[in-house]
Design an enzyme around this catalytic site. Structure first.
Site, PDB file in Angstrom:
ATOM      1  N   HIS A  78       0.920  -1.250   0.040  1.00  0.00           N
ATOM      2  CA  HIS A  78       0.167   0.033  -0.062  1.00  0.00           C
ATOM      3  C   HIS A  78       0.968   1.263   0.155  1.00  0.00           C
ATOM      4  CE1 HIS A  78       0.149   1.785   4.278  1.00  0.00           C
ATOM      5  NE2 HIS A  78       0.247   0.478   4.759  1.00  0.00           N
ATOM      6  N   ASP A  80      -0.138   4.736   0.199  1.00  0.00           N
ATOM      7  CA  ASP A  80      -0.710   5.644   1.083  1.00  0.00           C
ATOM      8  C   ASP A  80      -0.170   5.800   2.501  1.00  0.00           C
ATOM      9  OD1 ASP A  80      -2.218   3.107   1.714  1.00  0.00           O
ATOM     10  OD2 ASP A  80      -3.922   4.544   2.503  1.00  0.00           O
ATOM     11  N   ASP A 111       6.268   1.975   6.659  1.00  0.00           N
ATOM     12  CA  ASP A 111       4.770   1.682   6.267  1.00  0.00           C
ATOM     13  C   ASP A 111       4.053   2.512   5.211  1.00  0.00           C
ATOM     14  OD1 ASP A 111       2.084   0.817   7.058  1.00  0.00           O
ATOM     15  OD2 ASP A 111       1.725   2.336   8.673  1.00  0.00           O
ATOM     16  N   GLU A 145      -5.263   2.101   2.031  1.00  0.00           N
ATOM     17  CA  GLU A 145      -5.266   0.951   3.055  1.00  0.00           C
ATOM     18  C   GLU A 145      -5.272   1.645   4.473  1.00  0.00           C
ATOM     19  OE1 GLU A 145      -3.280  -1.782   5.933  1.00  0.00           O
ATOM     20  OE2 GLU A 145      -2.761   0.519   5.393  1.00  0.00           O
ATOM     21  N   GLU A 146      -4.768   2.899   4.548  1.00  0.00           N
ATOM     22  CA  GLU A 146      -4.731   3.601   5.987  1.00  0.00           C
ATOM     23  C   GLU A 146      -6.132   3.777   6.405  1.00  0.00           C
ATOM     24  OE1 GLU A 146      -2.287   3.291   7.826  1.00  0.00           O
ATOM     25  OE2 GLU A 146      -0.680   3.267   7.006  1.00  0.00           O
ATOM     26  N   GLU A 171       4.196  -5.404   3.800  1.00  0.00           N
ATOM     27  CA  GLU A 171       4.288  -4.499   5.046  1.00  0.00           C
ATOM     28  C   GLU A 171       5.540  -4.925   5.841  1.00  0.00           C
ATOM     29  OE1 GLU A 171       1.903  -2.283   6.262  1.00  0.00           O
ATOM     30  OE2 GLU A 171       0.090  -2.851   5.630  1.00  0.00           O
ATOM     31  N   HIS A 371       3.413   4.670  11.908  1.00  0.00           N
ATOM     32  CA  HIS A 371       2.447   5.793  12.369  1.00  0.00           C
ATOM     33  C   HIS A 371       3.372   6.594  13.257  1.00  0.00           C
ATOM     34  CE1 HIS A 371      -1.466   3.484  11.134  1.00  0.00           C
ATOM     35  NE2 HIS A 371      -0.429   3.581  10.069  1.00  0.00           N
TER      36      HIS A 371
END
Length: 400
Positions: A78, A80, A111, A145-146, A171, A371
């Site tokens: 992903h 984003d 991430d 995805e987030e 991931e 994050h």
């Protein structure tokens, strides 16, 4: 027979290229629903290194294809990211980032745009070394995805009819091979009240007070949720609370909470929602328990609504997909891998959880960086992952 030493040598050769590409992606803010510019940058890199086909689907996911064989394999990253949070917590500019001989810092490095960098250069290694075989490898840069993990793959599988034999999720896996994760749900619990003037609260029915015992019982429910030996314990937390009232001088006439529910093996949406609906306090208050629905448009404008239900999933360790990744790891690095699970949620909630297609995780970076301020990844991770992604398809074919 593949020359695994040569594959590792080529991956090391492209370390600087992967680093530059990753830093270019980091410089492009790409939060969910705003990924168009980073998708175009990925398209440019895929075309530069010689992918056979590069397409952007109507949702905005990018698909880069290597090979034309009958066996279909997919890799997913992903592309984003979440936002940067409090800028004061960053030592470096989160988009300009930073690098030294070992690490790359910036939003999305672990991430999980690092996974995309390794994927793309795995494609180049396959081309350079002539590792094509009777397989077609589709590398997906997925969006949103987030905001809503798995939404992109619901679209890809159902609308694009892409149904690979297995999917590698890139991931971050802290150097391990991952084969499962707990699921999650976003649940809304609401109670109604009746407003009255704040000077005479007895004339009304305060919705906030009605919610209070529900909150207490939810806290107790969390302590008693079931546990699975591999995935661990189910959990819940109240993440948001909202109320309505005619004014600050009135009794609240409505109160809602958001519940983040993590689902272990054996828990599904009906089970989790019934647990809340059957709480004595919820029944007494006449609480309404429902799932949130995600219906935000992608950057292309496409709206693809889905319930905010993301099931748990496990791929058995003896599955050929897991064993092929482990076999490739051993051949490349001459040691046994750590086989484990993610703590957080991934697109595997759809790929495996909804559609039963095995997902196996192997990706650069660390879960703990996701994050977080000063997010970083490691250059050697990019190298190792690129090597494994390049070598894996032929190993898998040789086993099946």
């Amino acid at each position: 027979m593949q020359d695994f030493a040569k594959i590792l040598e080529m991956a090391e050769k492209y370390k600087d290229d992967m680093t530059k590409f990753l830093r270019d992606m980091v410089r492009i803010p790409s939060e969910s629903c705003d990924e168009e510019k980073v998708v175009l940058r990925i398209k440019e890199e895929m075309e530069k290194v010689g992918f056979d086909k590069v397409e952007i689907d109507p949702m905005g996911n990018i698909h880069g294809t290597i090979g034309h064989g009958k066996r279909l394999i997919a890799y997913d990253a992903h592309i984003d990211t979440v936002g940067i949070g409090n800028r004061d917590n960053w030592e470096y500019d989160p988009y300009e980032g930073y690098e030294d001989d070992e690490i790359i810092v910036g939003r999305g490095t672990s991430d999980q745009e690092g996974g995309m960098a390794s994927m793309v250069y795995a494609g180049k290694i396959i081309k350079d070394l002539g590792l094509e075989d009777d397989y077609t490898l589709v590398m997906v840069g997925s969006v949103q995805e987030e905001d809503c993990d798995g939404l992109c793959w619901q679209y890809i599988i159902k609308e694009m009819d892409l149904k690979p034999e297995f999917v590698i999720s890139t991931e971050p896996t802290d150097g391990g091979i991952y084969r499962g994760q707990r699921g999650r749900m976003e649940i809304k619990v609401s109670v109604d009240g009746v407003s009255s003037h704040g000077s005479a609260p007895e004339r009304g029915d305060n919705a906030i007070f009605k919610m209070a015992p529900i909150l207490q019982e939810l806290e107790e429910l969390h302590k008693n949720l079931i546990t699975d030996d591999f995935l661990g314990k189910g959990s819940l937390t109240v993440s948001e609370i909202f109320s309505t009232s005619p004014s600050r001088c009135a009794v609240s006439d409505g109160c809602s909470i958001s519940v983040d529910r993590r689902l272990t093996k054996g828990e599904d949406k009906e089970y989790a929602m019934n647990q809340i609906a059957e709480l004595p306090s919820a029944k007494k208050a006449g609480a309404k328990v429902e799932m949130y629905v995600y219906d935000e448009p992608s950057y292309t404008g496409l709206v693809y609504p889905t319930d905010c239900y993301f099931p748990s999933w496990v791929v058995e360790e003896d599955d050929e997909s897991v064993q092929a990744v482990a076999d490739t790891y051993k051949k490349l690095f001459d040691k046994d891998p750590r086989i484990d699970k993610w703590t957080f949620s991934t697109n595997g909630v759809s790929i495996t959880g909804l559609f039963g297609i095995p997902t196996v995780g192997f990706g650069p970076g660390a879960e703990a960086q996701a994050h977080a301020p000063n997010e970083k990844t490691w250059k050697e991770d990019l190298v190792r992952c690129a090597a494994l992604y390049a070598a894996l398809p032929k190993v898998y074919l040789s086993r099946t």
